[in-house]
Design a protein around this motif. Structure first.
Motif, short mmCIF file in Angstrom:
data_model
loop_
_atom_site.label_atom_id
_atom_site.label_comp_id
_atom_site.label_asym_id
_atom_site.label_seq_id
_atom_site.Cartn_x
_atom_site.Cartn_y
_atom_site.Cartn_z
N LEU A 120 41.46 -8.42 55.12
CA LEU A 120 41.17 -8.85 53.75
C LEU A 120 39.66 -8.81 53.49
CD1 LEU A 120 42.18 -9.92 51.07
CD2 LEU A 120 42.15 -12.21 52.04
N ARG A 121 38.86 -9.28 54.45
CA ARG A 121 37.41 -9.25 54.30
C ARG A 121 36.93 -7.81 54.10
NH1 ARG A 121 33.44 -7.60 56.88
NH2 ARG A 121 34.52 -7.23 58.82
N LYS A 122 37.43 -6.89 54.92
CA LYS A 122 37.01 -5.49 54.84
C LYS A 122 37.39 -4.89 53.49
CE LYS A 122 37.65 -1.03 57.03
NZ LYS A 122 38.42 -0.26 57.97
N ALA A 147 38.01 -6.44 50.66
CA ALA A 147 37.23 -7.09 49.60
C ALA A 147 35.81 -6.55 49.56
CB ALA A 147 37.22 -8.61 49.80
N GLU A 148 35.16 -6.41 50.73
CA GLU A 148 33.80 -5.88 50.77
C GLU A 148 33.75 -4.45 50.24
OE1 GLU A 148 32.60 -6.41 54.83
OE2 GLU A 148 31.95 -8.49 54.48
N GLU A 149 34.73 -3.63 50.63
CA GLU A 149 34.77 -2.25 50.15
C GLU A 149 35.02 -2.21 48.64
OE1 GLU A 149 37.69 -0.25 52.53
OE2 GLU A 149 36.43 -0.31 54.33
N ALA A 150 35.90 -3.08 48.15
CA ALA A 150 36.18 -3.12 46.72
C ALA A 150 34.94 -3.54 45.94
CB ALA A 150 37.35 -4.06 46.44
N LEU A 151 34.25 -4.54 46.45
CA LEU A 151 33.02 -5.00 45.77
C LEU A 151 31.94 -3.92 45.82
CD1 LEU A 151 32.86 -8.70 46.96
CD2 LEU A 151 33.48 -7.86 44.68
N ALA A 152 31.79 -3.26 46.95
CA ALA A 152 30.77 -2.22 47.08
C ALA A 152 31.07 -1.03 46.18
CB ALA A 152 30.67 -1.76 48.53
N GLY A 153 32.34 -0.79 45.91
CA GLY A 153 32.72 0.37 45.11
C GLY A 153 32.83 0.09 43.62
N THR A 154 32.63 -1.14 43.22
CA THR A 154 32.77 -1.46 41.80
C THR A 154 31.56 -0.96 41.01
OG1 THR A 154 33.26 -3.21 40.21
CG2 THR A 154 31.74 -3.76 41.96
N ALA A 155 31.79 -0.63 39.77
CA ALA A 155 30.71 -0.15 38.89
C ALA A 155 29.83 -1.29 38.40
CB ALA A 155 31.32 0.59 37.69
N ASP A 156 30.34 -2.51 38.46
CA ASP A 156 29.59 -3.67 37.95
C ASP A 156 28.61 -4.13 39.04
OD1 ASP A 156 28.71 -6.18 37.08
OD2 ASP A 156 30.67 -6.70 36.23
N ALA A 157 27.32 -3.94 38.77
CA ALA A 157 26.27 -4.28 39.74
C ALA A 157 26.27 -5.76 40.09
CB ALA A 157 24.89 -3.88 39.18
N ARG A 158 26.64 -6.62 39.15
CA ARG A 158 26.68 -8.07 39.42
C ARG A 158 27.75 -8.38 40.47
NH1 ARG A 158 26.47 -11.68 34.19
NH2 ARG A 158 27.11 -13.05 35.85
N LEU A 159 28.83 -7.60 40.47
CA LEU A 159 29.90 -7.85 41.46
C LEU A 159 29.54 -7.25 42.82
CD1 LEU A 159 33.08 -7.22 39.29
CD2 LEU A 159 31.90 -9.37 39.73
N ARG A 160 28.80 -6.13 42.79
CA ARG A 160 28.44 -5.46 44.06
C ARG A 160 27.59 -6.34 44.94
NH1 ARG A 160 27.67 -0.63 41.08
NH2 ARG A 160 25.45 -1.05 41.05
N ASP A 161 26.77 -7.23 44.36
CA ASP A 161 25.89 -8.03 45.22
C ASP A 161 26.52 -9.36 45.65
OD1 ASP A 161 25.75 -9.51 42.93
OD2 ASP A 161 23.57 -9.49 42.76
N LEU A 162 27.81 -9.55 45.36
CA LEU A 162 28.49 -10.76 45.86
C LEU A 162 28.64 -10.63 47.38
CD1 LEU A 162 31.36 -11.33 43.26
CD2 LEU A 162 29.34 -12.75 43.62
N ARG A 163 28.41 -11.73 48.05
CA ARG A 163 28.59 -11.75 49.52
C ARG A 163 29.97 -12.35 49.81
NH1 ARG A 163 23.43 -13.90 52.55
NH2 ARG A 163 24.88 -15.61 52.70
N PHE A 164 30.66 -11.69 50.67
CA PHE A 164 32.02 -12.15 51.03
C PHE A 164 31.93 -12.96 52.29
CE2 PHE A 164 36.33 -11.87 52.64
CZ PHE A 164 37.07 -12.17 51.49
#
Length: 166
Positions: free
Chosen positions: A145-147, A149-166
């Protein structure tokens, strides 16, 4: 003329081999009725019915005592000496009566597959395997799930979501 001992031995061996071939589980029975019967026997239905005979005998005794007051000894003897042995001898008739839903709902081949499933104890083996699957999922799901989630966040177009730490 009497056959010799080696000839008798050969005949016995051939008969045993033929019986073993006939008993091998290669093909379903010729009819759905025969396969349904084999399935319920493999499931232990006859043993369950035999195991239930004492309770049936007690219920029968109580019923007959109500219908025949004052004849408890005769009722007990009738149940023990006549009714229970007759029921035991004719249990196969009861089993046949119960086969109809299987015969209506399944082909001989499907019933064969279910019977082999029971004969090979696959139900018990599958239960154990599914417990192991559940254990493995519990063990691995957090990291997975961690992996994801991290991949989903890294691949999102929304820069605010990409910098969330899981």
């Amino acid at each position: 003329m009497r056959p010799s001992l080696p000839v008798l031995g050969l005949c016995a061996g051939l008969a045993a081999g033929a019986a073993a071939l006939a008993a091998q589980p290669g093909q379903p029975a010729a009819t759905p009725e025969a396969e349904a019967r084999a399935l319920v026997l493999a499931a232990g239905l006859r043993d369950q019915l035999v195991g239930g005979l004492p309770a049936m005998a007690e219920a029968m005794r109580l019923h007959l005592n109500e219908r025949n007051p004052g004849r408890e000894a005769d009722v007990r003897r009738a149940v023990e000496a006549a009714i229970v042995p007759a029921v035991r001898d004719r249990l196969d008739q009861l089993i046949v009566l119960g086969l109809e839903p299987l015969v209506r709902g399944f082909t001989a081949e499907e019933l064969y597959i279910m019977r082999r499933f029971l004969e090979l104890n696959l139900d018990q083996r599958m239960e154990g395997a599914l417990r192991m699957v559940t254990f493995e999922l519990d063990r691995a799901s957090g990291e997975w799930l961690r992996k994801v989630a991290e991949e989903a966040l890294a691949g999102t177009a929304d820069a605010r979501l990409r910098d969330l730490r899981f």
